[in-house]
Design a protein around this motif. Structure first.
Motif, PDB file in Angstrom:
ATOM      1  N   UNK A  92      10.518  57.330  93.296  1.00  0.00           N
ATOM      2  CA  UNK A  92      11.205  57.089  94.560  1.00  0.00           C
ATOM      3  C   UNK A  92      10.389  57.723  95.686  1.00  0.00           C
ATOM      4  N   UNK A  93      10.063  56.945  96.723  1.00  0.00           N
ATOM      5  CA  UNK A  93       9.316  57.487  97.855  1.00  0.00           C
ATOM      6  C   UNK A  93      10.303  58.019  98.890  1.00  0.00           C
ATOM      7  N   UNK A  94      10.244  59.328  99.148  1.00  0.00           N
ATOM      8  CA  UNK A  94      11.091  59.959 100.150  1.00  0.00           C
ATOM      9  C   UNK A  94      10.364  59.913 101.491  1.00  0.00           C
ATOM     10  N   UNK A  95      11.009  59.308 102.497  1.00  0.00           N
ATOM     11  CA  UNK A  95      10.359  59.102 103.788  1.00  0.00           C
ATOM     12  C   UNK A  95      11.094  59.856 104.902  1.00  0.00           C
TER      13      UNK A  95
ATOM     14  N   UNK B 151       6.352  61.064  96.797  1.00  0.00           N
ATOM     15  CA  UNK B 151       6.952  60.451  95.611  1.00  0.00           C
ATOM     16  C   UNK B 151       7.674  61.499  94.772  1.00  0.00           C
ATOM     17  N   UNK B 152       8.885  61.164  94.354  1.00  0.00           N
ATOM     18  CA  UNK B 152       9.694  62.063  93.536  1.00  0.00           C
ATOM     19  C   UNK B 152      10.334  61.284  92.399  1.00  0.00           C
ATOM     20  N   UNK B 153      10.652  61.990  91.326  1.00  0.00           N
ATOM     21  CA  UNK B 153      11.401  61.383  90.230  1.00  0.00           C
ATOM     22  C   UNK B 153      12.816  61.069  90.697  1.00  0.00           C
ATOM     23  N   UNK B 154      13.411  60.061  90.085  1.00  0.00           N
ATOM     24  CA  UNK B 154      14.786  59.711  90.412  1.00  0.00           C
ATOM     25  C   UNK B 154      15.782  60.653  89.757  1.00  0.00           C
ATOM     26  N   UNK B 155      17.039  60.492  90.140  1.00  0.00           N
ATOM     27  CA  UNK B 155      18.111  61.321  89.581  1.00  0.00           C
ATOM     28  C   UNK B 155      18.337  60.961  88.117  1.00  0.00           C
ATOM     29  N   UNK B 156      18.996  61.851  87.423  1.00  0.00           N
ATOM     30  CA  UNK B 156      19.309  61.639  86.014  1.00  0.00           C
ATOM     31  C   UNK B 156      20.795  61.851  85.769  1.00  0.00           C
ATOM     32  N   UNK B 157      21.310  61.123  84.802  1.00  0.00           N
ATOM     33  CA  UNK B 157      22.703  61.278  84.390  1.00  0.00           C
ATOM     34  C   UNK B 157      22.749  61.194  82.869  1.00  0.00           C
ATOM     35  N   UNK B 158      23.626  61.945  82.264  1.00  0.00           N
ATOM     36  CA  UNK B 158      23.710  61.980  80.804  1.00  0.00           C
ATOM     37  C   UNK B 158      24.905  61.168  80.316  1.00  0.00           C
TER      38      UNK B 158
ATOM     39  N   UNK C  87      20.837  56.642  76.245  1.00  0.00           N
ATOM     40  CA  UNK C  87      21.977  57.523  76.455  1.00  0.00           C
ATOM     41  C   UNK C  87      21.819  58.312  77.756  1.00  0.00           C
ATOM     42  N   UNK C  88      20.574  58.726  78.065  1.00  0.00           N
ATOM     43  CA  UNK C  88      20.309  59.366  79.348  1.00  0.00           C
ATOM     44  C   UNK C  88      19.858  58.304  80.341  1.00  0.00           C
ATOM     45  N   UNK C  89      20.452  58.323  81.524  1.00  0.00           N
ATOM     46  CA  UNK C  89      20.146  57.360  82.564  1.00  0.00           C
ATOM     47  C   UNK C  89      19.172  57.983  83.556  1.00  0.00           C
ATOM     48  N   UNK C  90      18.125  57.258  83.900  1.00  0.00           N
ATOM     49  CA  UNK C  90      17.100  57.754  84.809  1.00  0.00           C
ATOM     50  C   UNK C  90      16.926  56.758  85.947  1.00  0.00           C
TER      51      UNK C  90
END
Length: 471
Positions: free
Chosen positions: A67-70, A142-149, A306-309
């Motif tokens: 994800x590009x943070x602007x 650029x950053x990694x996206x959020x995660x959910x379990x 199972x883990x959402x990215x």
């Protein structure tokens, strides 16, 4: 904006608001190496072994983008203009300089954002680019996206769970329900699967639609698994996009509106044209297969682990198949019938052409499932900026996950999108919002009105899980 005919805005609560655009495509079909089917397949025999194009093998591939943070003081998100190159569109938005779109600014800044600023040129050249997000200047990059379990938390499949939706401002009343274990285990399943049954009914208070949309009540089922391996779909009943008969259109002429009913359905072909628009039911392959059960062969449709990215994409190549006995029964009952869904056979020299020459059907399909967003809350507003929905009612970390699903098939040698779904799932509650349709004018929207989940009743008003208002 989301969807087609009626304006409806959606706001995503992750600290910023986002805009949405759309992609338009057409569907078609082709024959082996350009030869007519009667030239390569015996009319009543079994099809030759079909090998996918070079480099394509049934299976699942996983990729993860960034994800590009602007800086919102320098750049803005815009919905894509007609003709925008898809490489500049991410999560339905184009990122370009903040002045783009203001009075007097050239539209070229939105059509070619990589030429608007050197930073954007570098950003767009990154092959891992997945989406954009406004942030503080110190966090640009650029950053990694959020995660959910625990994907199963977002899709509770206890028998008896039901979800009622407002579909296109109550044009349709749609109810999903978990009916229990599937009656027949699909070939891609290694254990028991769950049957999700969808009941669709035109709003009985809408007399006009009752006369236009036929059938105005029907059901279909999908077979899926939601477990420690994530979410997978194995089989579903094919529901076609239907055309409204001439005599039912308003005004009653070929160009009358609506010519197509945006009927609720799962992944299947959209109609790009009809062979004979003078008949009440057009002759097209998806119409011939309407309401028939299908299943995937080779591999199941992968929605998630199972883990959402956020930024994760699963690409599944699989064969969508209708059992031969089922298809042949349909062809025997519907071919050669006036206004039948499967058309007439006709001769070319010594050969006979049919819609399905071998009386069998198997289509190589590609499904791209993007974990497009993981957010704390989504808010829906109508054209008057009145709030008509909040999911959940109170924002919570990683409360909602959005999947974007695109089904594509080959039109000759060209891979062409034929259906698109946007599906939002709320943690602990299940599916809450859906957009469907690859054609922008016929894109449809649905939002959760009430539910019963794990023996808890969530009415359309005054419940703590979500906020809902009728249109």
């Amino acid at each position: 904006m989301i969807g087609g005919g009626r304006p409806e805005a959606i706001r995503v609560f992750i600290g910023v608001a986002s805009a949405f655009g759309l992609v338009v495509a057409l569907a078609g079909s082709g024959c082996k190496e350009g030869k007519p089917p009667y030239d390569v397949i015996p009319p009543d025999g079994s099809p030759e072994t079909f090998l996918p194009p070079t480099g394509i093998h049934p299976g699942v591939a996983r990729t993860v983008g960034s994800i590009y943070h602007f800086d919102p003081a320098r750049f803005r998100l815009f919905p894509p203009l007609s003709g925008t190159d898809p490489r500049f569109v991410r999560r339905d938005s184009v990122l370009t300089v903040a002045r783009a779109g203001n009075a007097g600014a050239p539209l070229a800044l939105r059509l070619r954002p990589d030429e608007a600023d050197p930073e954007l040129a570098v950003m767009y050249s990154n092959p891992l680019l997945f989406g954009f997000e406004a942030d503080l200047p110190a966090n640009v990059g650029f950053h990694d996206g959020r995660r959910a379990t625990n994907a199963s938390d977002y899709f509770p499949t206890q028998t008896g769970n039901t979800w009622e939706y407002n579909y296109n401002q109550r044009d349709w009343i749609v109810v999903d329900s978990i009916a229990g274990p599937s009656a027949v285990q699909p070939p891609t399943a290694t254990g028991p699967t769950t049957s999700l049954v969808t009941h669709c009914q035109v709003n009985p208070l809408n007399i006009t639609l009752l006369s236009q949309f036929k059938p105005n009540r029907y059901s279909y089922a999908s077979d899926l698994t939601v477990d420690a391996n994530g979410i997978q779909f194995h089989a579903w009943r094919l529901i076609s996009e239907r055309v409204v008969a001439f005599e039912d259109r308003d005004p009653p002429r070929p160009s009358g509106n609506p010519d197509r009913q945006r009927n609720p359905r799962f992944l299947w072909l959209s109609i790009s044209g009809t062979q004979n628009p003078a008949v009440a039911v057009p002759v097209a392959s998806d119409q011939c297969l309407d309401d028939l059960p299908s299943h995937l062969e080779g591999v199941a449709l992968k929605f998630s682990q199972n883990e959402l990215v956020e930024g994760e994409t699963f690409t599944t190549w699989s064969y969508l198949t209708v059992d031969t006995a089922v298809l042949r029964q349909r062809l025997n009952s519907e071919a050669q019938v006036p206004n039948g869904r499967c058309g007439f056979e006709f001769a070319v020299g010594p050969d006979t052409l049919r819609m399905f020459p071998t009386r069998t059907f198997k289509i190589l399909s590609r499904f791209d499932v993007e974990v497009e967003r993981i957010v704390n809350q989504i808010t829906l507003v109508d054209a008057n900026v009145r709030t008509i929905g909040k999911y959940p009612r109170t924002a919570a970390p990683n409360a909602v996950v959005k999947f974007r699903v695109t089904m594509s098939v080959f039109s000759g040698a060209t891979l062409t999108p034929v259906q698109e779904l946007g599906m939002w799932f709320q943690k602990g509650l299940g599916p809450v919002i859906r957009t469907q349709g690859v054609f922008a004018p016929r894109r449809a929207n649905a939002r959760l009105r009430s539910a019963v989940v794990n023996n808890i009743v969530y009415p359309s008003d005054n419940n703590p899980a979500f906020e809902y208002q009728d249109d």
